[in-house]
Design a protein around this motif. Structure first.
Motif, PDB file in Angstrom:
ATOM      1  N   MET A 156       3.396   3.359   4.423  1.00 18.50           N
ATOM      2  CA  MET A 156       3.153   4.320   5.483  1.00 18.50           C
ATOM      3  C   MET A 156       2.154   3.741   6.465  1.00 18.50           C
ATOM      4  SD  MET A 156       2.815   7.921   3.583  1.00 18.50           S
ATOM      5  CE  MET A 156       4.292   8.812   3.314  1.00 18.50           C
ATOM      6  N   SER A 157       2.563   3.619   7.675  1.00 17.71           N
ATOM      7  CA  SER A 157       1.747   2.918   8.651  1.00 17.71           C
ATOM      8  C   SER A 157       0.483   3.679   9.044  1.00 17.71           C
ATOM      9  CB  SER A 157       2.575   2.595   9.884  1.00 17.71           C
ATOM     10  OG  SER A 157       3.069   3.790  10.455  1.00 17.71           O
ATOM     11  N   GLY A 158       0.453   5.000   8.899  1.00 18.78           N
ATOM     12  CA  GLY A 158      -0.725   5.759   9.278  1.00 18.78           C
ATOM     13  C   GLY A 158      -1.745   5.913   8.170  1.00 18.78           C
ATOM     14  N   ALA A 159      -1.500   5.287   7.038  1.00 14.48           N
ATOM     15  CA  ALA A 159      -2.397   5.430   5.896  1.00 14.48           C
ATOM     16  C   ALA A 159      -3.710   4.687   6.142  1.00 14.48           C
ATOM     17  CB  ALA A 159      -1.715   4.904   4.638  1.00 14.48           C
ATOM     18  N   LYS A 160      -4.820   5.296   5.719  1.00 16.98           N
ATOM     19  CA  LYS A 160      -6.137   4.676   5.860  1.00 16.98           C
ATOM     20  C   LYS A 160      -6.396   3.755   4.668  1.00 16.98           C
ATOM     21  CE  LYS A 160     -11.006   5.617   6.190  1.00 16.98           C
ATOM     22  NZ  LYS A 160     -12.075   6.579   6.031  1.00 16.98           N
ATOM     23  N   VAL A 161      -6.746   2.522   4.950  1.00 17.07           N
ATOM     24  CA  VAL A 161      -7.021   1.534   3.902  1.00 17.07           C
ATOM     25  C   VAL A 161      -8.320   1.885   3.198  1.00 17.07           C
ATOM     26  CG1 VAL A 161      -7.526  -0.902   3.435  1.00 17.07           C
ATOM     27  CG2 VAL A 161      -5.779  -0.294   5.128  1.00 17.07           C
ATOM     28  N   LEU A 162      -8.248   1.993   1.857  1.00 15.18           N
ATOM     29  CA  LEU A 162      -9.441   2.278   1.056  1.00 15.18           C
ATOM     30  C   LEU A 162      -9.939   1.040   0.327  1.00 15.18           C
ATOM     31  CD1 LEU A 162      -8.480   5.740  -0.489  1.00 15.18           C
ATOM     32  CD2 LEU A 162      -9.846   5.278   1.570  1.00 15.18           C
ATOM     33  N   SER A 163      -8.999   0.195  -0.161  1.00 15.41           N
ATOM     34  CA  SER A 163      -9.428  -1.022  -0.850  1.00 15.41           C
ATOM     35  C   SER A 163      -8.344  -2.090  -0.794  1.00 15.41           C
ATOM     36  CB  SER A 163      -9.819  -0.742  -2.299  1.00 15.41           C
ATOM     37  OG  SER A 163      -8.706  -0.326  -3.053  1.00 15.41           O
ATOM     38  N   THR A 164      -8.786  -3.325  -0.987  1.00 17.65           N
ATOM     39  CA  THR A 164      -7.890  -4.482  -0.948  1.00 17.65           C
ATOM     40  C   THR A 164      -8.188  -5.386  -2.140  1.00 17.65           C
ATOM     41  OG1 THR A 164      -9.454  -5.723   0.412  1.00 17.65           O
ATOM     42  CG2 THR A 164      -7.728  -4.497   1.584  1.00 17.65           C
ATOM     43  N   LYS A 165      -7.249  -6.265  -2.435  1.00 19.24           N
ATOM     44  CA  LYS A 165      -7.418  -7.301  -3.454  1.00 19.24           C
ATOM     45  C   LYS A 165      -7.188  -8.655  -2.780  1.00 19.24           C
ATOM     46  CE  LYS A 165      -7.452  -4.707  -7.263  1.00 19.24           C
ATOM     47  NZ  LYS A 165      -8.592  -4.443  -8.022  1.00 19.24           N
ATOM     48  N   VAL A 166      -7.970  -9.646  -3.149  1.00 18.16           N
ATOM     49  CA  VAL A 166      -7.846 -10.993  -2.589  1.00 18.16           C
ATOM     50  C   VAL A 166      -6.772 -11.763  -3.347  1.00 18.16           C
ATOM     51  CG1 VAL A 166      -9.026 -13.183  -2.183  1.00 18.16           C
ATOM     52  CG2 VAL A 166     -10.253 -11.031  -1.864  1.00 18.16           C
ATOM     53  N   ILE A 167      -5.916 -12.457  -2.601  1.00 14.97           N
ATOM     54  CA  ILE A 167      -4.913 -13.358  -3.179  1.00 14.97           C
ATOM     55  C   ILE A 167      -5.444 -14.785  -3.166  1.00 14.97           C
ATOM     56  CG2 ILE A 167      -2.601 -14.342  -2.901  1.00 14.97           C
ATOM     57  CD1 ILE A 167      -1.783 -11.679  -1.521  1.00 14.97           C
ATOM     58  N   THR A 168      -5.900 -15.225  -1.982  1.00 14.06           N
ATOM     59  CA  THR A 168      -6.365 -16.598  -1.813  1.00 14.06           C
ATOM     60  C   THR A 168      -7.186 -16.683  -0.532  1.00 14.06           C
ATOM     61  OG1 THR A 168      -5.662 -18.921  -1.848  1.00 14.06           O
ATOM     62  CG2 THR A 168      -4.343 -17.419  -0.505  1.00 14.06           C
TER      63      THR A 168
END
Length: 101
Positions: free
Chosen positions: A1-13
């Motif tokens: 969903m494009s309007g979703a607010k980002v709460l957290s991320t995970k690092v890949i590289t």
């Protein structure tokens, strides 16, 4: 969903090109959904695709995070990832479409 607010991320590289260093990751939680897992295939393709866009990122971007897996939309009929650029404080500064080759 494009309007979703980002709460957290995970690092890949981390990608390094010249003097530029940018983390590559994925959004694992928004105010609308959670992504408990991202396949190795999608992770690898997003990393490869992001590498081709590193020169187009905002100067303050510290991380590029996949938000939506490859898809097409009415606004962009290319198959693309939707990604967000985050600054050093973790704030989303830009939303981008990265065409999948």
């Amino acid at each position: 969903m494009s309007g979703a607010k980002v709460l957290s991320t995970k690092v890949i590289t981390t990608l390094v090109k010249g003097s530029r260093s940018v983390q590559v990751g994925y959004v694992d939680s928004t105010d609308r959904w959670k992504r408990p897992f991202l396949s190795d295939t999608v992770r690898d393709k997003f990393t490869e695709t992001t590498e081709g866009y590193i020169d187009t990122l905002r100067p303050d971007t510290k991380m590029v995070a996949l938000q939506e897996t490859p898809h097409q939309s009415a606004a962009d009929n290319r198959t693309h990832f939707t990604a967000v650029e985050l600054n050093g404080a973790g704030k989303v500064t830009s939303k981008r479409h990265f065409a999948v080759k």
